[in-house]
Structures are given as C-alpha cells and as structure tokens.
Design a protein around this motif. Structure first.
Motif, PDB file in Angstrom:
ATOM      1  N   ALA B  38     -19.375 -33.798  14.151  1.00 35.05           N
ATOM      2  CA  ALA B  38     -18.580 -34.441  13.112  1.00 35.05           C
ATOM      3  C   ALA B  38     -18.054 -35.767  13.639  1.00 35.05           C
ATOM      4  CB  ALA B  38     -17.424 -33.534  12.700  1.00 35.05           C
ATOM      5  N   LEU B  39     -17.915 -36.712  12.726  1.00 29.25           N
ATOM      6  CA  LEU B  39     -17.448 -38.046  13.103  1.00 29.25           C
ATOM      7  C   LEU B  39     -16.077 -37.941  13.742  1.00 29.25           C
ATOM      8  CD1 LEU B  39     -18.740 -40.802  12.759  1.00 29.25           C
ATOM      9  CD2 LEU B  39     -17.277 -41.163  10.769  1.00 29.25           C
ATOM     10  N   GLY B  40     -15.971 -38.491  14.940  1.00 34.07           N
ATOM     11  CA  GLY B  40     -14.685 -38.492  15.625  1.00 34.07           C
ATOM     12  C   GLY B  40     -14.363 -37.232  16.398  1.00 34.07           C
ATOM     13  N   LEU B  41     -15.164 -36.187  16.216  1.00 36.07           N
ATOM     14  CA  LEU B  41     -14.889 -34.914  16.900  1.00 36.07           C
ATOM     15  C   LEU B  41     -15.939 -34.569  17.934  1.00 36.07           C
ATOM     16  CD1 LEU B  41     -13.646 -32.718  13.917  1.00 36.07           C
ATOM     17  CD2 LEU B  41     -12.272 -33.904  15.655  1.00 36.07           C
ATOM     18  N   GLY B  42     -17.019 -35.311  17.964  1.00 35.93           N
ATOM     19  CA  GLY B  42     -18.044 -35.046  18.960  1.00 35.93           C
ATOM     20  C   GLY B  42     -18.857 -33.804  18.647  1.00 35.93           C
ATOM     21  N   PRO B  62     -13.847 -18.081  10.199  1.00 37.79           N
ATOM     22  CA  PRO B  62     -14.868 -17.085   9.823  1.00 37.79           C
ATOM     23  C   PRO B  62     -15.779 -17.518   8.683  1.00 37.79           C
ATOM     24  CG  PRO B  62     -12.714 -16.078  10.047  1.00 37.79           C
ATOM     25  CD  PRO B  62     -12.496 -17.552  10.128  1.00 37.79           C
ATOM     26  N   ARG B  63     -15.390 -18.554   7.932  1.00 32.67           N
ATOM     27  CA  ARG B  63     -16.277 -18.973   6.844  1.00 32.67           C
ATOM     28  C   ARG B  63     -17.557 -19.634   7.373  1.00 32.67           C
ATOM     29  NH1 ARG B  63     -15.499 -24.169   5.442  1.00 32.67           N
ATOM     30  NH2 ARG B  63     -13.898 -25.330   6.608  1.00 32.67           N
ATOM     31  N   PHE B  64     -17.582 -19.888   8.680  1.00 34.55           N
ATOM     32  CA  PHE B  64     -18.826 -20.298   9.354  1.00 34.55           C
ATOM     33  C   PHE B  64     -19.470 -19.020   9.897  1.00 34.55           C
ATOM     34  CE2 PHE B  64     -18.789 -24.939   9.609  1.00 34.55           C
ATOM     35  CZ  PHE B  64     -17.481 -25.232   9.262  1.00 34.55           C
ATOM     36  N   LEU B  81     -16.735 -24.550   1.196  1.00 30.35           N
ATOM     37  CA  LEU B  81     -16.854 -25.845   1.871  1.00 30.35           C
ATOM     38  C   LEU B  81     -15.625 -26.730   1.677  1.00 30.35           C
ATOM     39  CD1 LEU B  81     -20.583 -26.587   1.069  1.00 30.35           C
ATOM     40  CD2 LEU B  81     -19.593 -26.426   3.362  1.00 30.35           C
ATOM     41  N   GLU B  82     -15.268 -27.379   2.765  1.00 26.84           N
ATOM     42  CA  GLU B  82     -14.181 -28.354   2.749  1.00 26.84           C
ATOM     43  C   GLU B  82     -14.755 -29.719   3.105  1.00 26.84           C
ATOM     44  OE1 GLU B  82     -11.187 -26.962   5.437  1.00 26.84           O
ATOM     45  OE2 GLU B  82     -10.905 -25.057   4.351  1.00 26.84           O
ATOM     46  N   LEU B  83     -14.030 -30.757   2.709  1.00 26.11           N
ATOM     47  CA  LEU B  83     -14.511 -32.109   2.982  1.00 26.11           C
ATOM     48  C   LEU B  83     -14.753 -32.317   4.474  1.00 26.11           C
ATOM     49  CD1 LEU B  83     -12.178 -34.208   0.636  1.00 26.11           C
ATOM     50  CD2 LEU B  83     -14.516 -33.448   0.203  1.00 26.11           C
ATOM     51  N   GLU B  84     -13.914 -31.676   5.303  1.00 27.03           N
ATOM     52  CA  GLU B  84     -14.012 -31.842   6.760  1.00 27.03           C
ATOM     53  C   GLU B  84     -15.267 -31.190   7.358  1.00 27.03           C
ATOM     54  OE1 GLU B  84     -10.552 -32.317   4.882  1.00 27.03           O
ATOM     55  OE2 GLU B  84     -11.133 -30.250   5.297  1.00 27.03           O
ATOM     56  N   ASP B  85     -15.976 -30.407   6.550  1.00 24.75           N
ATOM     57  CA  ASP B  85     -17.210 -29.786   7.033  1.00 24.75           C
ATOM     58  C   ASP B  85     -18.377 -30.764   7.024  1.00 24.75           C
ATOM     59  OD1 ASP B  85     -16.380 -26.723   5.273  1.00 24.75           O
ATOM     60  OD2 ASP B  85     -15.798 -27.406   7.281  1.00 24.75           O
TER      61      ASP B  85
END
Lengths: 115, 112
Positions: B38-42, B62-64, B81-85
C-alpha cells in the motif's frame, strides 16, 4: 521483532557511475537476506540472496551485495549503472528456522539514473 | 517454466463489497504467500499457505482471508472493503525457504 532499514529513500546517480544502496537489519538470530527490484507497474524480481557461506554475493544484472554480520548490514552495489536500472529496490530478511516463513521488507530505495 | 501468475491484473470495487484475488504458484511449489503493498505503508506480510493449511498470518483483520486448493493455487478474499484496502497485492511461491521466494506481478485493487 525483526526490522529492516533502508537508509536512503531516493538515490539519484548518473549513468555509468557506481552506486551503493544501503540496508541494515535488526535481528539477534540468524537470517536469510534478500534484495528485490521492482520496475514500474510490476511485481518483485529477486536480484540476489544471502543464505550462508561467502559474504560477497553476486546477483543478476551486475549487482552484488556484501553481508556484514557485525554491522548487521547487507548493502547492494553496482560498479556502473545503466538507465534500465531505474527502479525501486527492496531489502528483506527472513529469520532462519522461525517457522514463520515471512519476509520483512525495508521501505525501499528509489534509484534514478540520469543520463 | 511459467512463473507465479496472478489474476486479475486490476480490480475496481466499491467500499463494502468483497474482492477475490487468485494466484497460481510455480509448478512444484507448495507454499504460497500474500503481501500487501500500500502507498506509504510498504510491503506487509499477509498470509502464508502450505499444503492447504494457513501457516502464518500477518497483522491484518479477519476480513482478510484466503485458502489454498489441492493444486496449490490460492485465493485471497477481502470482505467489507475499505478505501484503505486499495493496494497492490503480491503473491509469492516457494519450494522451501532456503530457495527464496518468487513473486508474481500482482493485482492492483482499487476501492472507490
């Protein structure tokens, strides 16, 4: 927990110049060490790995890295870079025998080659 | 020898929906790993499957989830799903840790 620090987020270099990308890791146990390259919009490609034995490891595309246990470093080097080496480079560690079998990555170093 | 293949290449989903990502390992490799970039999280470790079993899990909710099939291919499911995914999801396979890990080209998931 293991961690990997890539000391430079960006490295600009002129074509045909040498380059060194620095990587330090923190672990009190034995590790495997890897360098991966990621070209734009692609996955990761293995450049080289250190498992055991000689501390100087040669990889693809003219890259090499040296494992230094006392300094917990695994720096990547190339004596003469080409435009095609422009990419992001990731250092990663895996703890031997932990059973976890996961790679811990550094934040990456963006290598930009200028003509 | 075919490498690690992932499908689809790109996936656009709406927040709250479910996403399914697929991975076929190199022939003979029994272990499959999932990573999120993810962008910024590596690059973050998500899951490890071996011989059909989940062997290790990263620090994700757990949703993953996922599974590995008898032919060693794998599926990653992301529910609610969340935007951060939004991220590039990379799959890797390995014969054994000592041989290293081979990565696929990834699935770029965009949540809108």
């Amino acid at each position: 927990a293991q961690s990997v620090t890539q000391l430079d987020s960006q490295v600009p270099v002129f074509e045909e110049a040498p380059v060194e990308l620095r990587c330090n890791y923190s672990s009190s146990v034995s590790v495997y060490l890897f360098w991966y390259v990621q070209y734009p919009n692609q996955g990761l490609q293995l450049l080289l790995k250190y498992l055991s034995g000689s501390t100087l490891v040669k990889g693809i595309n003219g890259f090499e890295a040296e494992f230094n246990k006392s300094q917990t470093s695994f720096h990547l080097r190339k004596p003469s870079v080409h435009i095609s080496d422009t990419a992001e480079y990731f250092c990663a560690v895996s703890v031997i025998g932990s059973g976890a079998q996961k790679l811990v990555f550094g934040q990456g170093t963006r290598l930009t080659i200028n003509p | 020898e075919a490498g690690v293949t992932q499908s689809p290449t790109h996936l656009i989903k709406t927040r709250g929906q479910q996403a399914t990502l697929r991975c076929s390992p190199i022939s003979g490799h029994t272990s499959v790993y999932w990573y999120q970039q993810a962008l910024g999280l590596g690059l973050q470790f998500l899951l490890w499957y071996d011989e059909g079993e989940e062997r290790n899990r990263g620090n994700f909710p757990p949703r993953f989830s996922g599974r590995q099939f008898p032919n060693y291919s794998s599926e990653l499911n992301v529910n609610a799903l969340e935007l951060e995914d939004s991220a590039l999801y990379l799959c890797a396979s390995s014969l054994a840790e000592v041989y290293g890990y081979t990565f696929g080209s990834g699935t770029r998931l965009t949540v809108v």
